[in-house]
Design a protein around this motif. Structure first.
Motif, PDB file in Angstrom:
ATOM      1  N   VAL A 178       0.825  -1.217   0.000  1.00 55.13           N
ATOM      2  CA  VAL A 178       0.000   0.000   0.000  1.00 55.13           C
ATOM      3  C   VAL A 178       0.858   1.265   0.000  1.00 55.13           C
ATOM      4  N   GLN A 179       1.883   1.270   0.821  1.00 55.65           N
ATOM      5  CA  GLN A 179       2.677   2.495   0.976  1.00 55.65           C
ATOM      6  C   GLN A 179       3.754   2.613  -0.111  1.00 55.65           C
ATOM      7  N   ALA A 180       4.014   1.532  -0.801  1.00 56.46           N
ATOM      8  CA  ALA A 180       5.072   1.532  -1.816  1.00 56.46           C
ATOM      9  C   ALA A 180       4.564   2.025  -3.171  1.00 56.46           C
ATOM     10  N   LEU A 181       3.317   1.689  -3.503  1.00 59.35           N
ATOM     11  CA  LEU A 181       2.776   2.036  -4.816  1.00 59.35           C
ATOM     12  C   LEU A 181       2.803   3.556  -5.001  1.00 59.35           C
ATOM     13  N   GLY A 182       3.389   3.988  -6.095  1.00 57.07           N
ATOM     14  CA  GLY A 182       3.474   5.419  -6.369  1.00 57.07           C
ATOM     15  C   GLY A 182       4.791   6.028  -5.931  1.00 57.07           C
ATOM     16  N   LYS A 183       5.613   5.253  -5.220  1.00 56.38           N
ATOM     17  CA  LYS A 183       6.870   5.809  -4.711  1.00 56.38           C
ATOM     18  C   LYS A 183       8.081   4.980  -5.101  1.00 56.38           C
ATOM     19  N   MET A 184       7.869   3.815  -5.659  1.00 57.87           N
ATOM     20  CA  MET A 184       8.965   2.935  -6.094  1.00 57.87           C
ATOM     21  C   MET A 184       8.369   1.894  -7.045  1.00 57.87           C
ATOM     22  N   PRO A 185       9.231   1.179  -7.788  1.00 55.29           N
ATOM     23  CA  PRO A 185       8.678   0.155  -8.679  1.00 55.29           C
ATOM     24  C   PRO A 185       7.968  -0.944  -7.874  1.00 55.29           C
ATOM     25  N   VAL A 186       6.772  -1.305  -8.309  1.00 57.19           N
ATOM     26  CA  VAL A 186       6.014  -2.364  -7.638  1.00 57.19           C
ATOM     27  C   VAL A 186       5.509  -3.309  -8.723  1.00 57.19           C
ATOM     28  N   LYS A 187       6.249  -4.392  -8.965  1.00 56.56           N
ATOM     29  CA  LYS A 187       5.887  -5.351 -10.012  1.00 56.56           C
ATOM     30  C   LYS A 187       5.807  -6.740  -9.398  1.00 56.56           C
ATOM     31  N   VAL A 188       4.665  -7.388  -9.569  1.00 49.43           N
ATOM     32  CA  VAL A 188       4.434  -8.647  -8.860  1.00 49.43           C
ATOM     33  C   VAL A 188       5.434  -9.741  -9.231  1.00 49.43           C
ATOM     34  N   ASP A 189       5.887  -9.779 -10.498  1.00 58.80           N
ATOM     35  CA  ASP A 189       6.818 -10.846 -10.879  1.00 58.80           C
ATOM     36  C   ASP A 189       8.221 -10.576 -10.363  1.00 58.80           C
ATOM     37  N   GLU A 190       8.637  -9.297 -10.391  1.00 56.91           N
ATOM     38  CA  GLU A 190       9.962  -8.980  -9.849  1.00 56.91           C
ATOM     39  C   GLU A 190      10.014  -9.245  -8.354  1.00 56.91           C
ATOM     40  N   LEU A 191       8.915  -8.958  -7.673  1.00 55.87           N
ATOM     41  CA  LEU A 191       8.871  -9.183  -6.217  1.00 55.87           C
ATOM     42  C   LEU A 191       8.646 -10.661  -5.912  1.00 55.87           C
ATOM     43  N   GLY A 192       8.026 -11.374  -6.828  1.00 61.49           N
ATOM     44  CA  GLY A 192       7.766 -12.798  -6.629  1.00 61.49           C
ATOM     45  C   GLY A 192       6.668 -13.089  -5.625  1.00 61.49           C
ATOM     46  N   VAL A 193       5.690 -12.194  -5.540  1.00 59.64           N
ATOM     47  CA  VAL A 193       4.623 -12.365  -4.545  1.00 59.64           C
ATOM     48  C   VAL A 193       3.461 -13.183  -5.105  1.00 59.64           C
ATOM     49  N   ASP A 194       2.736 -13.871  -4.229  1.00 62.18           N
ATOM     50  CA  ASP A 194       1.521 -14.589  -4.623  1.00 62.18           C
ATOM     51  C   ASP A 194       0.297 -13.720  -4.409  1.00 62.18           C
ATOM     52  N   LEU A 195       0.378 -12.876  -3.383  1.00 64.31           N
ATOM     53  CA  LEU A 195      -0.727 -11.988  -3.023  1.00 64.31           C
ATOM     54  C   LEU A 195      -0.146 -10.621  -2.690  1.00 64.31           C
ATOM     55  N   MET A 196      -0.856  -9.554  -3.089  1.00 62.34           N
ATOM     56  CA  MET A 196      -0.319  -8.223  -2.795  1.00 62.34           C
ATOM     57  C   MET A 196      -1.451  -7.212  -2.650  1.00 62.34           C
ATOM     58  N   SER A 197      -1.381  -6.386  -1.600  1.00 63.94           N
ATOM     59  CA  SER A 197      -2.432  -5.402  -1.326  1.00 63.94           C
ATOM     60  C   SER A 197      -2.015  -4.010  -1.781  1.00 63.94           C
ATOM     61  N   ILE A 198      -2.969  -3.280  -2.375  1.00 64.16           N
ATOM     62  CA  ILE A 198      -2.741  -1.879  -2.743  1.00 64.16           C
ATOM     63  C   ILE A 198      -3.989  -1.061  -2.386  1.00 64.16           C
ATOM     64  N   SER A 199      -3.830   0.260  -2.289  1.00 63.03           N
ATOM     65  CA  SER A 199      -4.948   1.115  -1.882  1.00 63.03           C
ATOM     66  C   SER A 199      -4.920   2.423  -2.652  1.00 63.03           C
ATOM     67  N   ALA A 200      -6.110   2.930  -3.008  1.00 59.94           N
ATOM     68  CA  ALA A 200      -6.196   4.091  -3.901  1.00 59.94           C
ATOM     69  C   ALA A 200      -5.893   5.417  -3.206  1.00 59.94           C
ATOM     70  N   HIS A 201      -6.297   5.554  -1.937  1.00 59.09           N
ATOM     71  CA  HIS A 201      -6.201   6.892  -1.330  1.00 59.09           C
ATOM     72  C   HIS A 201      -4.789   7.277  -0.919  1.00 59.09           C
ATOM     73  N   LYS A 202      -3.821   6.354  -1.085  1.00 59.37           N
ATOM     74  CA  LYS A 202      -2.433   6.715  -0.823  1.00 59.37           C
ATOM     75  C   LYS A 202      -1.751   7.199  -2.104  1.00 59.37           C
ATOM     76  N   ILE A 203      -2.494   7.177  -3.209  1.00 51.56           N
ATOM     77  CA  ILE A 203      -1.905   7.573  -4.494  1.00 51.56           C
ATOM     78  C   ILE A 203      -2.814   8.584  -5.222  1.00 51.56           C
ATOM     79  N   TYR A 204      -3.418   9.506  -4.423  1.00 52.59           N
ATOM     80  CA  TYR A 204      -4.157  10.665  -4.942  1.00 52.59           C
ATOM     81  C   TYR A 204      -5.500  10.292  -5.578  1.00 52.59           C
ATOM     82  N   ALA A 205      -6.076   9.150  -5.144  1.00 52.73           N
ATOM     83  CA  ALA A 205      -7.431   8.794  -5.564  1.00 52.73           C
ATOM     84  C   ALA A 205      -8.323   8.778  -4.313  1.00 52.73           C
ATOM     85  N   PHE A 206      -9.520   8.198  -4.433  1.00 56.47           N
ATOM     86  CA  PHE A 206     -10.495   8.270  -3.343  1.00 56.47           C
ATOM     87  C   PHE A 206     -10.237   7.244  -2.239  1.00 56.47           C
ATOM     88  N   LYS A 207     -10.806   7.526  -1.080  1.00 56.34           N
ATOM     89  CA  LYS A 207     -10.763   6.595   0.039  1.00 56.34           C
ATOM     90  C   LYS A 207     -11.815   5.512  -0.145  1.00 56.34           C
TER      91      LYS A 207
END
Ligand SMILES: *Cc1c(COP(=O)(O)O)cnc(C)c1O
Length: 381
Positions: A178-207
């Protein structure tokens, strides 16, 4: 009074272009995306177009994105969903000691239900101990959850390595990004994650809107029963205005990415240089760790963070003492204590989180105001 907003890790101000776009679309396209008629199918088209944009940003396939009511729900769905589906295989979960409250509380909830949790410590820079993570894995382990960027410190975790450690033993890996999106590269394959959470209101969208990335083939029990939306992984009519805002914010980010990150880095450099020059006794936390470019955690020994916050607020500046969820509580941050700060040091800490629209002048004004606030508190008036 013109306000200065330095609390972008708590939430961001929606971008005017995002608000405009949603107003235009949401008034006309109001159908239920599950309806078969024209209105419904129009909404469905926008929903799927938005899903495609968001998926592309994190390097996922559209059908691997499940919309939720935010980062908190995405975290709950990932952890409880995996815990439930694998309850036969095992009941051991692993996570770090500095996760967001929504990850921490979900694990505590499962502990009360009989699951076992290993809380992996971090070093003085807030970086997880990978050796201990590996040693703590057991045959009955079912999930490792480690955040990408910490909301209080900005510290970036070695998620790729942590995911490899989990995968060597055939264990799922979840990441709160959630806190990384918009501030650094966040790519699921590079990170190798199975599950990943993101949120809109931390990147200038709605809550109230977020998403869980679920890698194709990953098993998980839905935590909401209803109309089988989101391919039966999260029932409930989709929050189309929120989703539109999320997609539009991502589109703008894609155009401004490099410039935004560079601006925030330079501004934070100026801020931290100023803090060190003006306030020799202040200490910047996790300063040497890899960090996202907008976050500064700074301790003022002998001062109370909440009193400092309120003084700055009266001078037109919004900062935080660490976590927004702690408002009104006196317990000092568990994150700061996990990196070795005493209760008193943790209590005297401010979090300054910059955003894409902050300026040099605002940093100058802040440093000046902070000096005045510290003087005022020392004088005791
Ligand atoms: C803000 C935040 C969340 C919660 O997201 P919401 O959309 O507010 O529920 C989760 N994790 C981290 C790291 C956050 O910063």
């Amino acid at each position: 009074m013109k306000r200065i907003y330095f609390d972008n890790n708590a939430t961001t101000k929606p971008d005017a272009r995002v608000v405009q776009k949603v107003l235009e679309q949401a008034q006309e396209i109001f159908g239920n995306p599950s309806s078969l008629h024209y209105e419904g199918q129009q909404a469905k088209r926008l929903l799927e177009e938005s899903r495609r944009i968001i998926a592309e940003e994190i390097g996922a396939r559209p059908d691997e994105i499940v919309f939720t009511s935010g980062g908190t729900e995405a975290n709950n769905l990932a952890i409880k969903g995996v815990a439930e589906v694998f309850s036969e295989k095992g009941n051991h979960l692993l996570t770090s000691s500095i996760e967001h409250q929504s990850i921490k509380s979900t694990h505590q909830y499962l502990e009360r239900k009989g699951y076992k949790v290993s809380w992996i410590p971090v070093d003085n820079n807030g970086v997880i101990d990978l050796e201990l993570l590996e040693k703590s894995l057991r045959p009955d382990s079912i999930l490792v959850s480690v955040m990408l960027a910490n909301n209080e410190l900005g510290t970036i975790q070695p998620v790729k390595q942590a995911a490899e450690i989990a995968h060597k033993k055939g264990i799922y890996f979840h990441c709160d990004a959630v806190q990384a999106l918009g501030k650094m590269p966040v790519k699921v394959d590079e990170l190798g994650v199975d599950l990943m959470s993101i949120s809109a209101h931390k990147i200038y969208a709605f809550k109230g809107i977020g998403a869980l990335y679920i890698r194709k083939g990953t098993k998980l029990t839905p935590q909401t029963q209803g109309g089988h939306q989101e391919k039966n992984r999260r029932s409930g009519t989709e929050n189309l205005p929120g989703i539109l805002s999320f997609a539009e914010a991502i589109k703008i980010f894609q155009q401004e990415k490099a410039e935004r990150i560079k601006r925030m880095s330079l501004l934070r450099e100026k801020l931290e240089k100023g803090l060190k020059e003006k306030f020799g006794f202040a200490r910047i936390n996790a300063e040497l760790a890899p960090r996202i470019p907008n976050t500064t955690s700074v301790s003022f020994p002998g001062f109370d963070g909440e009193i400092l916050l309120l003084n700055l607020d009266a001078m037109g500046i919004a900062v935080s003492t660490g976590s927004a969820c702690r408002a009104g509580m006196t317990e000092p941050s568990y994150v700061l204590q996990a990196i070795g700060l005493s209760k008193e040091e943790a209590q005297g800490t401010l979090r300054i989180s910059l955003g894409k629209d902050n300026t040099d002048e605002e940093v100058d004004y802040f440093l000046d105001a902070l000096g005045k606030a510290l003087e005022k508190i020392k004088r005791g008036d």
